[in-house]
Design a protein around this motif. Sequence first.
Motif, short mmCIF file in Angstrom:
data_model
loop_
_atom_site.label_atom_id
_atom_site.label_comp_id
_atom_site.label_asym_id
_atom_site.label_seq_id
_atom_site.Cartn_x
_atom_site.Cartn_y
_atom_site.Cartn_z
N ILE A 292 85.05 -2.75 12.91
CA ILE A 292 84.45 -2.81 11.56
C ILE A 292 83.07 -2.90 11.72
O ILE A 292 82.54 -2.78 10.39
N ARG A 293 82.60 -2.83 12.97
CA ARG A 293 80.94 -2.91 13.13
C ARG A 293 80.66 -1.89 14.14
O ARG A 293 80.09 -2.05 15.01
N PRO A 294 80.89 -0.58 14.04
CA PRO A 294 80.87 0.54 14.88
C PRO A 294 79.30 0.62 15.08
O PRO A 294 78.94 1.28 16.09
N HIS A 295 78.41 0.29 14.22
CA HIS A 295 76.97 0.50 14.38
C HIS A 295 76.12 -0.55 15.00
O HIS A 295 74.93 -0.56 15.41
N LYS A 296 77.02 -1.37 15.58
CA LYS A 296 76.33 -2.74 16.44
C LYS A 296 77.35 -3.19 17.66
O LYS A 296 78.58 -3.09 17.58
N SER A 297 76.77 -3.38 18.81
CA SER A 297 77.49 -3.69 19.93
C SER A 297 77.87 -5.22 19.89
O SER A 297 77.16 -5.97 19.26
N ILE A 298 79.17 -5.48 19.93
CA ILE A 298 79.85 -6.81 19.72
C ILE A 298 79.59 -7.51 21.28
O ILE A 298 80.32 -7.02 22.05
N ILE B 200 79.71 -1.93 7.23
CA ILE B 200 78.43 -0.90 7.08
C ILE B 200 77.81 -0.86 5.47
O ILE B 200 78.29 -0.49 4.75
N ASP B 201 76.73 -1.62 5.48
CA ASP B 201 76.18 -1.84 3.96
C ASP B 201 74.98 -1.00 4.08
O ASP B 201 74.16 -1.47 2.98
N TYR B 202 74.64 0.04 4.77
CA TYR B 202 73.36 0.72 4.40
C TYR B 202 73.52 1.52 3.22
O TYR B 202 74.52 1.74 2.63
N SER B 203 72.31 1.90 2.95
CA SER B 203 72.13 2.63 1.24
C SER B 203 72.56 3.87 1.79
O SER B 203 72.60 4.39 2.97
N ASN B 204 72.50 4.96 0.92
CA ASN B 204 72.73 6.28 0.86
C ASN B 204 71.34 7.23 0.99
O ASN B 204 71.45 8.37 0.84
N SER B 205 70.21 6.50 1.45
CA SER B 205 69.17 7.32 1.50
C SER B 205 69.14 8.14 2.96
O SER B 205 69.85 7.87 3.80
N GLU B 206 68.39 9.22 3.07
CA GLU B 206 68.11 9.80 4.21
C GLU B 206 67.96 9.08 5.35
O GLU B 206 68.51 9.07 6.48
N SER C 190 68.39 6.01 5.91
CA SER C 190 69.60 4.88 6.17
C SER C 190 70.47 5.84 6.77
O SER C 190 71.31 5.38 7.83
N LYS C 191 70.83 6.89 6.45
CA LYS C 191 72.01 7.81 7.02
C LYS C 191 71.58 8.02 8.39
O LYS C 191 72.56 8.28 9.41
N LYS C 192 70.39 8.40 8.94
CA LYS C 192 69.82 8.58 9.96
C LYS C 192 70.12 7.61 10.80
O LYS C 192 70.52 7.61 12.24
N ASN C 193 69.54 6.35 10.46
CA ASN C 193 69.71 4.99 11.37
C ASN C 193 70.90 4.72 11.58
O ASN C 193 71.32 4.39 12.82
N VAL C 194 71.87 4.72 10.67
CA VAL C 194 73.08 4.25 10.95
C VAL C 194 74.14 5.43 11.93
O VAL C 194 74.77 4.81 12.73
N SER C 195 73.82 6.61 11.85
CA SER C 195 74.25 7.60 12.44
C SER C 195 73.85 7.53 14.10
O SER C 195 74.80 7.56 14.84
N GLU C 196 72.68 7.14 14.17
CA GLU C 196 72.06 6.80 15.45
C GLU C 196 72.45 5.59 16.12
O GLU C 196 73.04 5.68 17.26
N ARG C 197 72.96 4.58 15.38
CA ARG C 197 73.19 3.39 15.74
C ARG C 197 74.92 3.45 16.24
O ARG C 197 75.11 2.78 17.22
N ILE C 198 75.50 4.20 15.44
CA ILE C 198 76.95 4.25 15.84
C ILE C 198 77.30 5.08 17.10
O ILE C 198 77.76 4.66 18.11
N GLU D 92 76.61 13.80 14.21
CA GLU D 92 75.73 14.36 15.18
C GLU D 92 74.43 15.11 14.54
O GLU D 92 73.46 14.67 15.16
N ALA D 93 74.65 15.38 13.21
CA ALA D 93 73.32 16.15 12.80
C ALA D 93 72.43 15.06 12.21
O ALA D 93 71.26 15.37 12.44
N TYR D 94 72.68 14.00 11.90
CA TYR D 94 71.85 12.87 11.79
C TYR D 94 71.54 12.09 13.00
O TYR D 94 70.22 11.42 12.87
N ALA D 95 72.24 11.95 14.18
CA ALA D 95 72.23 11.21 15.14
C ALA D 95 71.23 11.98 16.16
O ALA D 95 71.90 12.23 17.19
N ASN D 96 70.05 12.41 15.89
CA ASN D 96 69.33 13.37 16.99
C ASN D 96 68.80 12.93 18.12
O ASN D 96 68.10 13.41 18.68
#
Length: 430
Positions: free
Chosen positions: A283-289, A342-348, A350-358, A387-391
């Motif tokens: 449920i938290r794929p953007h953070k290491s548990i 994941i409670d990030y906003s839909n801004s560009e 935020s999309k980049k940050n959460v994609s990279e973190r995942i 992949e497109a956002y997590a560059n």
Amino acid sequence: MAKQPLPHTAIPTWSGFIYQGRVALYHILKQINAKTENEINELVVQMDSIEDFTILKSLATGGYIPITMHQVKAVKSSQYATYKEDFEQLEGKWTAIGSQTVEAFFHMATQNEKTKSEIELLHPKMKIYEYENNAESCSLNDIHVKIKEQIALGLQKHKIVGHNNPNTVQILSEILEKIISDKVIYIHALNHGGTSIRNAAYDNPIPLKNFLDAMRIDIASHVQDEVYFESKIRSNLNRYYQEFCLDFEEGQLSPELKTKMDKYSILFNSYAPIAFKEFLQNIRPHKSISYENLQQYTDLSLNEDEMKDCFYQILMNIKESNGGDGIGWVCSESKQYFPTSIDYSNSESSKKNVSERIIKTALNKMVDVPFNSDYLITSECNVDNLEAYANNVNHVNHVDTGEAESETKITQWKKVSLIDLETAKKKLND
């Protein structure tokens, strides 16, 4: 155990359990502080049977007799009408017990518009429970404070060191709460296995002696390891859920919604350690548990806002999960959906940050896509192509588990999309 007449078993609802359990612990500590050790040894507490909790005394001939029965109401409403039916129900149970020596108490989390005297005049077979300074109610936040006060008093009375050490008192409060939560989880597990909740609860009381014995443990030898921090995370998970439910006004949640949400909470509490950690990571794929020590627990454990504002909102707003005991859904197009925090906003950005973190988390932890999901549901963030956002993923130093396995996992993650709750609701609730 010789069974007393049981007019009606308490209905087990997990949403009230945290407050109910803490109220029970508070009352238990009051008994420990008011009675001799011999008297304490004669008493047990029963959860979710005759009432939300009941104190019983052992008989020389075997079995127990009820001494006090307690109903607990954890709602924000101050209206008398909200509680009238519950008052009458408690009176009915007291009458059915058939013993004038049993006292029936009603606990409220919110001060009622009517006074204790006014309510007891209308309902003479029960009493409104009083706390310190003649308080007629006790909030979810205040009950934890009162528990710690009673622990400090108990340590003094029974000549146990640590009453003036806040850390000792805090750790003991966690240990004592766990005695109750473990028993309730066990009762629900028996119920899940086919035993009626009534019999499972009635046949599994907790001796009050267990709580006093726990207060005597050597806190210095109490290791703060992964097991300890896991118990704290489980406690927080339950507290967030309790507070999430209490944020709704009386009547906002239908019985069907309450039942659905309670099933989820019971499920999460039933997970064994490995499954529990996998659940948290999913449920938290953007953070290491990780919570092997205090630093990891502080940095990486559950986030309250993510759970309340995202994860529980997703579970509440989407129909009951497909596939029985698990979580997740399948839409009419046979696509798999899984809830996240994941409670990030839909801004560009935020999309980049959460994609990279995942992707970074997937590389470092070799995390499997939860239930082979096509979509991970977020509060409001939409990403068609991770992949497109997590560059920046090529700069990650990941665990070497074999090139083929690593590539397979990353390929799977790159096929996953993020979808916001409102869009997911339309696809899954139709």
